[in-house]
Every structure is written in C-alpha cells, then in structure tokens.
Scaffold this motif. Structure first.
Motif, mmCIF file in Angstrom:
data_model
loop_
_atom_site.group_PDB
_atom_site.id
_atom_site.type_symbol
_atom_site.label_atom_id
_atom_site.label_comp_id
_atom_site.label_asym_id
_atom_site.label_seq_id
_atom_site.Cartn_x
_atom_site.Cartn_y
_atom_site.Cartn_z
ATOM 1 N N PRO A 186 0.829 -1.211 0.000
ATOM 2 C CA PRO A 186 0.000 0.000 0.000
ATOM 3 C C PRO A 186 0.864 1.262 0.000
ATOM 4 N N TRP A 187 0.312 2.336 -0.516
ATOM 5 C CA TRP A 187 0.972 3.648 -0.580
ATOM 6 C C TRP A 187 -0.003 4.692 -0.074
ATOM 7 N N PRO A 188 0.338 5.687 0.639
ATOM 8 C CA PRO A 188 1.629 6.022 1.237
ATOM 9 C C PRO A 188 1.739 5.603 2.695
ATOM 10 N N VAL A 189 0.671 4.977 3.231
ATOM 11 C CA VAL A 189 0.686 4.547 4.631
ATOM 12 C C VAL A 189 1.131 3.089 4.684
ATOM 13 N N VAL A 190 2.141 2.811 5.511
ATOM 14 C CA VAL A 190 2.715 1.471 5.615
ATOM 15 C C VAL A 190 2.563 0.985 7.048
ATOM 16 N N THR A 191 2.127 -0.263 7.179
ATOM 17 C CA THR A 191 1.985 -0.870 8.504
ATOM 18 C C THR A 191 3.282 -1.567 8.889
ATOM 19 N N SER A 192 3.397 -1.916 10.147
ATOM 20 C CA SER A 192 4.534 -2.689 10.614
ATOM 21 C C SER A 192 4.002 -3.966 11.245
ATOM 22 N N PRO A 193 4.360 -5.125 10.711
ATOM 23 C CA PRO A 193 5.184 -5.368 9.526
ATOM 24 C C PRO A 193 4.435 -4.973 8.249
ATOM 25 N N PRO A 194 5.187 -4.741 7.158
ATOM 26 C CA PRO A 194 4.553 -4.280 5.917
ATOM 27 C C PRO A 194 3.596 -5.317 5.327
ATOM 28 N N LEU A 195 2.519 -4.823 4.759
ATOM 29 C CA LEU A 195 1.517 -5.665 4.119
ATOM 30 C C LEU A 195 1.917 -5.870 2.653
ATOM 31 N N ARG A 196 2.032 -7.113 2.244
ATOM 32 C CA ARG A 196 2.337 -7.435 0.854
ATOM 33 C C ARG A 196 1.008 -7.719 0.145
ATOM 34 N N LEU A 197 0.840 -7.131 -1.030
ATOM 35 C CA LEU A 197 -0.421 -7.252 -1.752
ATOM 36 C C LEU A 197 -0.331 -8.260 -2.892
ATOM 37 N N ALA A 198 -1.407 -9.008 -3.093
ATOM 38 C CA ALA A 198 -1.518 -9.864 -4.271
ATOM 39 C C ALA A 198 -1.855 -8.984 -5.466
ATOM 40 N N ARG A 199 -1.522 -9.437 -6.666
ATOM 41 C CA ARG A 199 -1.775 -8.655 -7.877
ATOM 42 C C ARG A 199 -3.239 -8.237 -7.996
ATOM 43 N N THR A 200 -4.140 -9.157 -7.761
ATOM 44 C CA THR A 200 -5.552 -8.849 -7.935
ATOM 45 C C THR A 200 -6.030 -7.816 -6.923
ATOM 46 N N GLY B 8 -6.087 1.743 -5.834
ATOM 47 C CA GLY B 8 -5.948 3.136 -6.260
ATOM 48 C C GLY B 8 -4.507 3.585 -6.326
ATOM 49 N N THR B 9 -3.741 3.416 -5.259
ATOM 50 C CA THR B 9 -2.316 3.739 -5.274
ATOM 51 C C THR B 9 -1.540 2.620 -4.595
ATOM 52 N N VAL B 10 -0.418 2.271 -5.213
ATOM 53 C CA VAL B 10 0.378 1.143 -4.741
ATOM 54 C C VAL B 10 1.850 1.526 -4.819
ATOM 55 N N MET B 11 2.652 0.914 -3.967
ATOM 56 C CA MET B 11 4.097 1.108 -3.969
ATOM 57 C C MET B 11 4.739 -0.176 -4.459
ATOM 58 N N LEU B 12 5.714 -0.050 -5.362
ATOM 59 C CA LEU B 12 6.489 -1.191 -5.820
ATOM 60 C C LEU B 12 7.850 -1.126 -5.149
ATOM 61 N N VAL B 13 8.208 -2.196 -4.443
ATOM 62 C CA VAL B 13 9.454 -2.253 -3.683
ATOM 63 C C VAL B 13 10.341 -3.326 -4.301
ATOM 64 N N HIS B 14 11.524 -2.921 -4.774
ATOM 65 C CA HIS B 14 12.480 -3.858 -5.370
ATOM 66 C C HIS B 14 13.384 -4.384 -4.262
ATOM 67 N N ARG B 15 13.417 -5.695 -4.119
ATOM 68 C CA ARG B 15 14.161 -6.304 -3.008
ATOM 69 C C ARG B 15 15.631 -5.920 -2.998
ATOM 70 N N LYS B 16 16.248 -5.783 -4.178
ATOM 71 C CA LYS B 16 17.683 -5.465 -4.235
ATOM 72 C C LYS B 16 17.974 -3.998 -3.910
ATOM 73 N N LEU B 17 16.978 -3.148 -4.019
ATOM 74 C CA LEU B 17 17.195 -1.718 -3.765
ATOM 75 C C LEU B 17 16.901 -1.316 -2.328
ATOM 76 N N GLY B 18 16.201 -2.156 -1.602
ATOM 77 C CA GLY B 18 15.935 -1.870 -0.190
ATOM 78 C C GLY B 18 14.505 -1.448 0.087
ATOM 79 N N ASP B 19 14.186 -1.446 1.356
ATOM 80 C CA ASP B 19 12.843 -1.107 1.818
ATOM 81 C C ASP B 19 12.604 0.399 1.761
ATOM 82 N N PRO B 20 11.343 0.791 1.778
ATOM 83 C CA PRO B 20 11.051 2.222 1.845
ATOM 84 C C PRO B 20 11.508 2.805 3.178
ATOM 85 N N VAL B 21 11.862 4.078 3.139
ATOM 86 C CA VAL B 21 12.194 4.810 4.363
ATOM 87 C C VAL B 21 10.881 5.356 4.909
ATOM 88 N N LEU B 22 10.612 5.057 6.165
ATOM 89 C CA LEU B 22 9.339 5.441 6.771
ATOM 90 C C LEU B 22 9.524 6.597 7.742
#
Length: 195
Positions: free
Chosen positions: A31-45, A51-65
């Motif tokens: 989800p974007w821009p509010v992130v829970t702890s631990p982060p919620l991973r979304l299924a494609r569907t 409406g708004t989603v964040m794409l996180v690339h594992r090699k680039l690191g987690d978002p800064v909160l």
C-alpha cells in the motif's frame, strides 16, 4: 520533481508490466503512502483495486518510513510541508508510518481500472524530488519502468490532443502525454472510451 508516465492499460497490460518489473520474485506490491509494521504485501488482484500502490524492489531496499518525530517531517522544505499535511490528512494509526518519497527507492503506481466500456488512466514513476539523489540503481530502475511503457505503448494523447488520435474516444482534461499499451489500444479501437 516528480517523474511519471501516464498510460491506458487493460488488466492483461498491467500484468505484463508487473511481469517485466519482476513482481512477485524481485518486486513486492505494498500500500501507498501509509505502511503498517510489519509491511503488508499485496496480491496482484488486490493491488489493482487500491488506487495507489508502492512497488518495492528487493535489491534496492525497503522504503524509508517517517512519523511526526522524523527529520523529514520537521524540515522547512516543500517536502517537509507535504509530509506534515499528509500526516494530518491520512492520520496513520500507531502501528503505521508514511513513506518518505525523497529517500525511498520505490515506485509509485496508480493503476486505472478497465472494463469493456471504459479504461481509466494509470501512472507509474517516482514521487521523489530527485530520483538520482536516492541512488543510481534506483534511477536506472525507475527510468527502465517508465521507458517500458513508452516503448510498448502508442502515444494517444498529449498537448496536441485533437491531432494525435481523433479516432479514439478519450475524455481527459490534462495535456500530459498518455500512452496506450497494446490490449488497451485494441479496446479503444473497438469502441471503449478512455478517461
């Protein structure tokens, strides 16, 4: 400066984009821009309906909160002001934080819904004031994602809106360039309208 590409896409076009980006093996949807702890991973569907989603690339690191005690919230810059306004507007719970757009190596994705009759505009890109300031690897990834849409898509809207594709029923008030991915273009040619 925010960098994004706007496009029309069917669900299959959106799946092709996510496949290209490496989701779900290399990239997770959150989800974007509010992130829970631990982060919620979304299924494609599920992601396509939010409406708004964040794409996180594992090699680039987690978002800064960030939260109200974060330096990014206290700064007197434009981004600091928007961080404070977003915190007040969104009112995150005690287990939630906001994404710091200027420090996070993540992509912002706003998938538009599509039906047989209507295709809504989508966008993908970065919300950072400076993509390069985050990292060179992130800048390459963000540019690759936006370039994929431009390469695979056909320009159907822009400043010269009435001369680009007068044969298509596009109902936008913006002058931004908009591309149609292959299945969306076929749907528009078959009579669907875009908004």
């Amino acid at each position: 400066m925010v960098a994004a590409v706007h496009y029309f896409a069917t669900e299959s076009d959106q799946w092709a984009l996510r496949d290209y980006l490496g989701e779900p093996t290399e990239v997770t949807l959150q989800p974007w821009p509010v992130v829970t702890s631990p982060p919620l991973r979304l299924a494609r569907t599920r992601a396509i309906t939010l409406g708004t989603v964040m794409l996180v690339h594992r090699k680039l690191g987690d978002p800064v909160l960030i939260d109200p005690d974060s330096e990014a919230m206290a700064t007197s810059t434009k981004s600091g002001l928007f961080n404070r306004l977003n915190w007040e507007r969104l009112r995150p719970a005690s287990t939630e934080r906001l994404v710091d757009s200027n420090a996070s190596p993540v992509l912002f994705w706003r998938p538009g819904l599509s039906t047989a009759e209507e295709i809504q505009s989508s966008e993908i890109g970065s919300q950072a004031d400076s993509i390069a300031a985050i990292s060179q690897e992130y800048e390459r990834w963000a540019n690759r994602a936006m370039s994929w849409v431009r390469r695979r898509g056909t320009k159907v809207w822009g400043l010269e809106k009435t001369s680009i594709r007068p044969d298509l029923d596009i109902r936008l008030s913006t002058v931004s360039t908009v591309y149609a991915l292959p299945d969306a273009l076929a749907a528009l040619k078959s009579g669907a309208h875009a908004s």
